[in-house]
Enzyme design. Structure first.
Site, PDB file in Angstrom:
ATOM      1  N   HIS A 305      31.572 -24.245  58.995  1.00 44.08           N
ATOM      2  CA  HIS A 305      32.539 -23.916  60.047  1.00 44.08           C
ATOM      3  C   HIS A 305      32.345 -24.889  61.203  1.00 44.08           C
ATOM      4  CE1 HIS A 305      34.864 -21.576  62.968  1.00 44.08           C
ATOM      5  NE2 HIS A 305      35.369 -20.957  61.918  1.00 44.08           N
ATOM      6  N   ASP A 363      36.139 -16.696  54.803  1.00 45.31           N
ATOM      7  CA  ASP A 363      36.897 -16.873  53.556  1.00 45.31           C
ATOM      8  C   ASP A 363      36.071 -16.662  52.307  1.00 45.31           C
ATOM      9  OD1 ASP A 363      38.376 -19.367  55.447  1.00 45.31           O
ATOM     10  OD2 ASP A 363      39.453 -17.636  54.672  1.00 45.31           O
TER      11      ASP A 363
END
Ligand code: SDX
Length: 429
Positions: A305, A363
């Site tokens: 991320h 996700d």
């Protein structure tokens, strides 16, 4: 704001003010940099650039913190529901009982779309990716609602916001039904937001559809986890589109388009496809090696991320929701979950992932959960877009209402040809 930052360039010194937020990093206000020094800053991935001031969402990547208007995501996901989070993002405070009932009433009664929208869908091939359908159909809403596109009118901005939050589940369900060749199912005003969405997706005219409260609660929580996330790529896209004064529905369509990419919202579909490709725990080392191989473009989808260099707080809640759904459906031995948990365990103990601070993001577990709920992988990013619409529209509204707001227009570092004269085709070699 003091001149607390100084830049020494070619022997000349320029001073810049430093602004302090309520929490999080300070910012150096460089708006006068080009005027004062003749140079631009260069930050193509915006890794060190604050593009706006906002009061909506705060994330701390090192601590794994996510706050919506100051409330921790863990508490909102545990104690709240999605429409309450929508109210919080749009209005800035949790609603009183009366405000809550009024907001639910208004959203519920905007869930139908113009009947002519059904004709719009028939222009797509049945096998069109549902995200392509969503980009088109969300943009098409701007052709139907001219009465709520005067963005200078606060009332119309809120009407457009309510319409967007209300109609996005209906469009998402229509995209799904069109994809699988089943008739559209109209929204029902007696169901909650998540119940209504599941009903529009999975009910058929031939028999009653029974809502499973555990699955409806999980769907609602998944929406909460995806509602907003500071200035991510798709939100920044919506802000930039909106800065020109474009129609709010068209701006949200731009956000849908950006979210589709596998590096962003498309990662949930890519993560499940990756887990399916890995197939079994004994093939995990092969994929870990590929993810670490500089010459291999493969990445572990659902890992890493830009901001979180610690565990994504949403991923923990997503994992818990995944177990709840699989337990409810008697799928707790889902082989994909076994592969996912083993992959997570191995990755979190591997030097490469530790050194690069790569953790599972929101996700990673969402795909397994959505598949168990009955959605095809092609619908996963549509569900992300459904939930993120409230974040996009809240950020759009904040941008429009910012007195400092002006059209976004970045500059560049030009490395192309210097000036040269035209050469006729008969003189070109
Ligand atoms: C979302 O911004 C948001 O808030 C997004 C989001 C939201 O709610 O809006 O949180 C939603 O988009 C989550 C992210 C979903 N994407 C994925 O899961 C795709 C896989 N992840 C990567 O593509 C990547 O981690 C990003 C895109 C998420 C972040 O990319 P960055 O910040 O530009 O990091 P990077 O590409 O510069 O990577 C840093 C290093 C690189 O190695 P070096 O060049 O330094 O040697 O880490 C490596 C990368 O190669 N790396 C990975 C990796 N992610 C980064 N290596 C293997 N697998 C990965 N997943």
């Amino acid at each position: 704001m003091s001149d607390a930052a100084k830049l020494l360039l070619d022997g000349k010194e320029a001073g810049f003010g430093v602004r302090h937020g309520t929490i999080g990093p300070d910012v150096v206000d460089i708006a006068s940099l080009y005027k004062d020094t003749g140079v631009f800053t260069y930050d193509p991935g915006f890794t060190s650039t604050a593009a706006c001031e906002s009061k909506i969402t705060f994330i701390d990547g090192d601590e794994g913190v996510l706050l919506h208007r100051g409330y921790p995501i863990e508490q909102l996901a545990d104690k709240g529901d999605f429409l309450e989070v929508c109210y919080l993002l749009l209005y800035g405070e949790l609603p009183t009982q009366q405000e809550r009932e009024d907001f639910i009433y208004r959203v519920t009664r905007h869930t139908m779309v113009h009947e002519q929208m059904t004709k719009f869908f028939t222009g797509f091939r049945r096998d069109a990716h549902p995200m392509a359908v969503m980009v088109g159909s969300v943009g098409a809403l701007s052709a139907f609602y001219h009465d709520s596109t005067d963005i200078t009118d606060p009332h119309q901005r809120m009407v457009a916001s309510i319409r967007m939050v209300a109609k996005i589940p209906t469009l998402a369900a229509m995209a799904y039904k069109y994809h699988i060749g089943q008739p559209f199912v109209y929204p029902r005003n007696d169901l909650s937001y998540a119940e209504n969405f599941l009903h529009m997706c999975f009910a058929v005219p031939c028999e009653p559809y029974k809502i499973n409260p555990v699955l409806a609660k999980a769907m609602d929580r998944i929406f909460i986890l995806h509602a907003d996330h500071e200035q991510n790529a798709s939100t920044s896209t919506v802000r930039l589109a909106g800065s020109s004064g474009a129609n709010p529905f068209a701006c949200i369509a731009a956000g849908v388009a950006c979210l589709w990419g596998p590096a962003h919202g498309g990662a949930n579909e890519a993560a499940l496809n990756m887990l399916s490709e890995i197939g079994s725990k004994d093939r995990i080392p092969e994929f870990i090696a590929r993810a670490k191989d500089k010459n291999d473009p493969f990445r572990l989808m659902g890992f890493g991320h830009r901001v979180y260099k610690n565990y994504d707080p949403r991923a923990k809640i997503m994992q818990q929701t995944c177990h709840e759904v699989l337990d409810e459906l008697g799928l707790k031995d889902d082989p994909l979950l076994e592969v996912a948990m083993e992959l997570e365990h191995i990755a979190l103990h591997d030097e490469y992932f530790i050194e690069k601070k790569l953790y599972p993001n929101v996700d990673f577990y969402s795909g397994i959960t959505l598949k168990a709920l009955g959605f095809p992988t092609t619908m996963f990013t549509v569900l992300f877009a459904l939930a993120r619409t409230v974040g996009w529209i809240a950020q759009w509204k904040e941008m429009i209402e910012d007195p400092q707001q002006r059209i976004g227009r970045p500059r560049q570092l030009y490395t192309g040809a210097t000036r040269r004269d035209y050469v006729g085709v008969d003189q070109r070699s």
